[in-house]
Design a protein around this motif. Structure first.
Motif, PDB file in Angstrom:
ATOM      1  N   GLN A 116       0.802  -1.217   0.000  1.00 24.91           N
ATOM      2  CA  GLN A 116       0.000   0.000   0.000  1.00 24.91           C
ATOM      3  C   GLN A 116       0.840   1.274   0.000  1.00 24.91           C
ATOM      4  O   GLN A 116       0.482   2.274  -0.623  1.00 24.91           O
ATOM      5  N   ASP A 117       1.969   1.261   0.721  1.00 23.05           N
ATOM      6  CA  ASP A 117       2.776   2.482   0.833  1.00 23.05           C
ATOM      7  C   ASP A 117       3.939   2.523  -0.147  1.00 23.05           C
ATOM      8  O   ASP A 117       4.532   3.586  -0.346  1.00 23.05           O
ATOM      9  N   TYR A 118       4.274   1.374  -0.736  1.00 24.61           N
ATOM     10  CA  TYR A 118       5.489   1.347  -1.569  1.00 24.61           C
ATOM     11  C   TYR A 118       5.256   0.742  -2.950  1.00 24.61           C
ATOM     12  O   TYR A 118       5.415   1.423  -3.961  1.00 24.61           O
ATOM     13  N   PRO A 121       2.106   2.262  -5.199  1.00 25.76           N
ATOM     14  CA  PRO A 121       2.423   3.648  -5.603  1.00 25.76           C
ATOM     15  C   PRO A 121       3.616   3.741  -6.552  1.00 25.76           C
ATOM     16  O   PRO A 121       3.735   4.713  -7.300  1.00 25.76           O
ATOM     17  N   SER A 122       4.501   2.732  -6.534  1.00 20.03           N
ATOM     18  CA  SER A 122       5.651   2.730  -7.449  1.00 20.03           C
ATOM     19  C   SER A 122       5.267   2.301  -8.853  1.00 20.03           C
ATOM     20  O   SER A 122       6.080   2.376  -9.775  1.00 20.03           O
TER      21      SER A 122
END
Length: 381
Positions: A116-118, A121-122
């Motif tokens: 979700q955080d990495y 989004p990448s």
């Protein structure tokens, strides 16, 4: 992310020759590998080997033209430790493809800080990964990734990828060895000898047309290889049959093959060979019009440098210099710890000190840095 879209899988058989040919060249392999990855349904690829001491990648190479430097740096510094997929790939058999959607549910993804955080989004979501064997070195983990707006890999894509794993593994090993040879040629013959590479060039009749000093030394030792009627042969009959079959296969298919030889039945591998086709007339002329190139590395050969040299050149302590000397000789940290009668944690602490004093981040970088500097100085043995 670049190269998106789901246009259906292409046949990849016609790419196999391009893959091997580009691996044997100085440039172009990563672009061809990306073409293969796209044909298998991926957007991008990432290949790396893991350094357990640093808990970070030792080799980290990805799709050309993708601006991933910052993404990879964040992975190294934090998110790599949270990656739930790596253990699935590391625990799988060599060459076995692993698909993240077979191990992680949508609920797992929704609750995962890594995704979700990495990862999402990448710009990537689904992983098709495999652990590929690298002789006498850390295995290479290969990930072929696709964007979050695309579905999981299809059964057709998975079957095609499975048929390509062996070719990808051999071509990566060929590319790695070719890179080392090109680097050694650029740094000079002296460094090539210090690195311990033995080079045998074979003509179209499989006779030895060229050997470097390291190769001649290996032949004199007659532990695993020797000359028989002018041809390169393994000392033991069963292994020689495999070697001769490999040479014929490479000559016919022009596809590189790696293999390991043992000094005796039941003994651990001692000599690691990479057999490749010599591409291009100019390259063949360098080696006496040879068509096959055999590069060999030996484990446990005589020290390339002394602990005293390492102490003087890098300001290492006596204990650190002993670890560095063993590292250059090809010993693993746990192997050296057992021989020296110290704990593995002690050796790891000394390794970190070596990295700091040589301004490097991994065993490979440290060895290259130490040999490069020492190759510029007069021997002091």
């Amino acid at each position: 992310m670049p190269r998106s879209g789901d246009e259906g899988i292409l046949r990849v058989d016609h790419l196999i020759g391009d893959l091997y040919e580009s691996a044997a060249q100085r440039d172009g392999f990563l672009e061809v590998f990306q073409t293969v990855a796209e044909a298998l349904g991926a957007n991008v690829f990432h290949m790396f080997s893991w350094d357990s001491v640093r808990n970070a990648p030792q080799l980290s190479i990805y799709t050309p033209d993708v601006r991933w430097d910052e993404v990879i740096e964040r992975y190294d510094q934090y998110y790599g430790a949270l990656d739930p997929r790596r253990r699935f790939v590391e625990q799988a058999n060599v060459g076995q493809l692993v698909f993240c959607d077979e191990h992680l549910t949508e609920r797992d993804i929704a609750r995962s800080e890594f995704f979700q955080d990495y990862q999402i989004p990448s710009g990537v979501r689904y992983l098709m990964g495999a652990r590929l064997a690298r002789p006498d070195s850390n295995d290479i983990l290969l990930g072929m990734l696709r964007a979050p707006d695309r579905p999981p890999y299809t059964a057709e894509e998975r079957a095609a990828a499975s048929s390509m794993v062996g070719h990808m593994q051999r071509s990566i090993n060929l590319w790695q060895d070719t890179r080392i040879l090109h680097r050694d040629a650029a740094l000079g013959t002296e460094l090539m000898e210090q690195l311990g590479f033995a080079v045998f060039a074979l003509d179209r009749h499989s006779r030895v047309a060229f050997t470097n000093v390291a190769a001649e030394r290996m032949l004199r030792q007659t532990l695993c290889v020797r000359l028989r009627q002018g041809r390169l042969a393994a000392v033991h009959a069963d292994q020689d049959a495999t070697l001769q079959k490999t040479i014929r296969h490479v000559a016919k298919t022009r596809q590189g093959v790696s293999l390991a030889l043992r000094p005796a039945t039941g003994a651990p591998p001692d000599t690691f060979l990479n057999v490749t086709f010599v591409p291009g007339q100019e390259a063949r002329a360098v080696f006496g019009d040879a068509t096959i190139l055999v590069t060999a590395r030996q484990r446990g050969s005589e020290p390339l440098v002394t602990a005293r040299q390492l102490q003087q050149a890098f300001g290492l302590s006596t204990a650190e210099a002993a670890v560095a000397e063993a590292l250059i000789a090809g010993k693993a940290p746990d192997e050296y710890a057992a021989t020296a009668g110290v704990s593995v944690n002690t050796v790891r602490t000394q390794l970190r000190a070596i990295y700091d004093k040589t301004s490097t981040r991994s065993k490979t970088e440290a060895v290259s840095s130490m040999l490069w500097l020492l190759s510029q100085r007069s021997p002091d043995r």
